[in-house]
Design an enzyme around this catalytic site. Structure first.
Site, PDB file in Angstrom:
ATOM      1  CG  HIS A  13     -22.154 -14.553  -6.617  1.00  0.00           C
ATOM      2  ND1 HIS A  13     -21.706 -15.527  -7.478  1.00  0.00           N
ATOM      3  CD2 HIS A  13     -21.055 -13.930  -6.143  1.00  0.00           C
ATOM      4  CE1 HIS A  13     -20.377 -15.475  -7.531  1.00  0.00           C
ATOM      5  NE2 HIS A  13     -19.971 -14.520  -6.734  1.00  0.00           N
ATOM      6  CG  LEU A  38     -24.370  10.086  -1.487  1.00  0.00           C
ATOM      7  CD1 LEU A  38     -25.562  11.015  -1.349  1.00  0.00           C
ATOM      8  CD2 LEU A  38     -23.728  10.272  -2.862  1.00  0.00           C
TER       9      LEU A  38
END
Ligand code: GLN
Ligand code: ZN
Length: 752
Positions: A692, A17
């Protein structure tokens, strides 16, 4: 006795998946191909379940996340995403991942940890315009898909109460304002499922295992009163997991559910509740007796004893897992690299299905089966204990957990020893893992280069990294962590007691999976791990270079823990191994040692009353054990990947590190204020910019962050650093950001 599970992993045996979805993101396959692939996978999973258990689930499948599916089902879509005017599927992924196209740049909804697991869900966003109504019926298709292949499944939905409680509210409205609309939406979907022939609906309400207020309980009851009154003739199972439902157990018995799913593994009071208050005859107990989170074979004799006890109080029992198997890998049969002995102890999702079958067979027939004998045998043999480690732990005394002299007395000694300016600058440890760094590692792992070549390349990167930091003007340097793929895996691989799988992936969020190491037996260190590299790095500079270690709690929390000993013991074993490393680093001239505890907060128990007794009371001392043996001049740093520690601020100070760095660039002033209010003693390096994101912060921006920090925290206590390791960033932006960081620190220093 019938069997079922709470849910099955959706990612696929070989992460099909994940790859399918990622190919769709890259436009390598069409939407039809994506849907076709997903359908095949769902059918395969149904068939696998159908071989072993009686009641198979649908609705546990998701392209990205089950909470997001529920948001879509209920029409809870943030306005910024709705305004994009995308097709249904792309809207779904836009909420999950954000959306960029030319000038359009729309942020994703935020992600949060799913209770005490490493799974992350997409937070529903609700504002005053939000209208909850049934807007999507994908579960019907999945139900019909199962019917087509002759399976009569139960349908699984995340329940309305958990949904509302986990949503984030942006306006004035709160949970209470959506009671009617959400109940109506659920009644509608239940009717549709019933119309198509569904007989069982499982409503997942894990929020019921958390601390609930009286108002919460009122809302919970109000929602289900409406649902249970409005539903057609169909069985509703209230499914709970990750703990016990002490706050609502007695209420739940009277509400009119047909089934109640309880967790007998993590639910510490579950058995007590059943014994004390019983269970009405018309309520079927879905007994979560197989651990849905760990990767170990169940001990059948213990489960039989539990079921026997339950049968005294409960008439109808269905055997189940403690939670969804989403949190364990797919199957052990892929792991060709593990020994037969190791494999005999392990049980992943597919094996857990078989366990359910074996247990129910023994109960139904009353016969001692071969599997039962085998299982008994397995739990007689424990080859996991190493006597030296046990002895070392039993010889520990209170003094081993206390570093002397006191922190306040160490400050001056360290100041003399290290000779640092005010506002010392440093980084968190890793530097960009460039292509060449990754290729070097993969060449070494696949045997394409020799150990000598590999190591000499690493030395080259370290030298570059040290020179770079010297040029930039950092005060405390790092070696860059080029020898590490992952901060836990690296230590696991170098310590005794860990085993590593090849395919045991678990979904962390969306298409991202992790493959945690398994703590298989006693952990100990046989040889120094980082000493050579740290010594080499230190030899290249007259400035202090930090030794870099991962702390015991983080190693434990990012691994699959043992089940045959208490984790409070397991953590001490790891702590002793790290302690040995700390002392060896010190012996070899390393003056500053950083012991990262990136994941300390992650395993805080669900109920607040358990935070100290059941976790912090052993976790914090375990950290102290790693460094209590060093000289007063040696400076101990730690790092945490978050800043929400207002509520455990005292415990963090009690770790007795000399310096802590943490993420603060987003939530800045609040945490600083609570550091001040609590008289936080540890020196702090609240990250001055967010690593980030690829964005380069300007000098002015960093100056103002530092000034903000200095408004609240005395300058003697402040360090200047980014908010986490730089490993995921590229070289260019890192260089630019660090240059600005140094300039900002210098400019603030000049004003002091
Ligand atoms: N020292 C580690 C690094 O810089 C810390 C990583 C982390 O906090 N997750 O990569
Ligand atoms: Zn971090």
């Amino acid at each position: 006795m019938n069997t079922t599970i709470v849910g099955f992993p959706r990612i696929g045996k070989n992460r099909e998946l994940k790859f399918l979805t990622e190919r769709y993101f890259k436009k390598e396959i069409t939407l039809d191909e994506l849907n076709e692939g997903a359908k095949n996978l769902r059918v395969e999973h149904l068939k696998i379940q159908n071989e072993s258990i009686d009641m198979v689930s649908v609705g546990d499948f998701s392209f990205y996340d089950g909470m997001l599916d529920t948001s879509i089902m209920l029409g809870v879509i943030p306005k910024r995403h709705r305004d994009l005017n995308l097709c249904k599927e792309d809207l779904y992924f836009a909420i999950a991942k954000g959306y960029q196209d030319g000038d359009i740049d729309v942020k994703a909804s935020s992600m949060k940890k799913w209770f005490n697991t490493n799974y992350h869900y997409i937070t529903p966003e609700i504002d005053d315009e939000t209208k909850i109504e049934l807007s999507d019926t994908k579960i019907l298709n999945e139900f019909l898909e199962a019917k087509e292949i002759g399976i009569d499944p139960k349908a699984v939905l995340i329940g309305p109460f958990t949904f509302l409680k986990l949503a984030k509210y942006y306006g004035k409205k709160r949970e209470i304002d959506f009671v009617k609309s959400i109940a109506d939406a659920y009644v509608e979907i239940i009717k549709e499922l019933a119309y198509d022939g569904c007989k069982f609906i499982q409503m997942d309400e894990p929020i019921l295992v958390t601390d609930l207020t009286q108002d919460d309980i009122k809302i919970f009851k109000a929602i289900y009163k409406k649902i249970l009154a409005g539903k057609p003739l169909i069985n509703i199972i209230l499914q709970t997991y990750f703990g016990d439902i002490r706050d609502v157990y007695r209420d739940v018995l009277k509400m009119g559910f047909n089934g109640l799913g309880l967790d007998f593994v993590e639910g510490e009071k579950t058995l007590e509740l059943v014994n004390k208050y019983g269970m009405p005859e018309n309520l079927c107990l879905f007994a979560g007796v197989i651990n849905g989170k760990n990767i170990w074979k169940s001990e059948y004799s213990k489960i039989f004893a539990l079921i026997k006890e339950l049968m005294k109080k409960v008439k109808n029992i269905v055997l189940s897992t403690s939670c969804s198997l989403l949190h364990v890998p797919y199957t052990t049969t892929l792991e060709k690299g593990l020994s037969e002995f190791q494999l005999s102890k392990l049980s992943f999702a597919q094996e857990k299905l078989k366990e359910l079958k074996e247990i129910s067979t023994v109960i139904d027939t009353g016969k001692i089966t071969e599997q039962l004998l085998e299982n008994d045998e397995l739990f007689k043999s424990s080859n996991n204990i190493t006597s030296e480690v046990t002895t070392r732990i039993s010889n520990l005394t209170d003094a081993d957990y206390i570093r002397l002299p006191n922190r306040s007395d160490r400050v001056a000694l360290q100041k003399d020893a290290l000779n640092l300016p005010v506002l010392p600058t440093t980084t968190i440890g890793s530097f960009p893992q460039t292509r060449k760094v990754r290729i070097n590692r993969s060449n070494y792992k696949s045997g394409k280069c020799t150990c000598d070549e590999y190591e000499s390349n690493i030395k080259g990167y370290i030298k570059e990294c040290i020179n770079l930091q010297e040029d930039l003007g950092f005060d405390v340097l790092v070696h860059g962590e080029f020898e590490r793929n992952d901060m836990v895996e690296f230590f696991g691989e170098n310590l005794n007691g860990f085993i590593f799988t090849k395919f045991a992936w678990v979904q962390s969020y969306g298409t991202r999976c992790v493959k945690p190491p398994i703590i298989f037996s006693d952990v100990y260190r046989t040889k120094p791990i980082t000493v050579d590299i740290s010594k080499y790095a230190q030899s290249l500079s007259t400035k202090p270079v930090k030794g870099m270690l991962t702390g015991p709690i983080t190693i434990l929390n990012w691994s699959f823990p043992r089940a045959d000993i208490e984790i409070s013991q397991s953590v001490l074993q790891i702590a002793l191994a790290i302690r040995d490393e700390v002392l060896d680093l010190e012996k070899n001239g390393i003056k500053i040692i950083q012991i990262d505890e990136a994941a300390l907060r992650e395993k805080l128990p669900i109920r607040k009353e358990d935070w100290n007794k059941k976790y912090l009371d052993w976790a914090i001392p375990a950290f102290r054990l790693t460094h209590s043996g060093v000289k007063p001049e040696t400076q101990i740093h730690t790092h945490m990947c978050y800043s929400e520690f207002d509520d455990i601020i005292k415990e963090i100070d009690d770790m007795d590190a000399d310096v802590i760095s943490f993420e603060a660039s987003r939530s800045s002033l609040e945490i600083l204020k609570s550091l001040k209010d609590s008289n936080f003693e540890t020196q702090v390096g609240p990250g001055v910019y967010d690593i980030h994101s690829p964005r380069v912060p300007s000098v002015d921006e960093i100056v103002s962050v530092i000034n903000n920090i200095l408004k609240v925290i005395p300058k003697e206590k402040v360090w200047v650093n980014p908010d986490c390791g730089l490993k995921t960033r590229d070289v260019k932006e890192t260089l630019a950001s660090l240059t600005n960081l140094i300039e900002a620190a210098k400019s603030v220093r000049a004003q002091l």
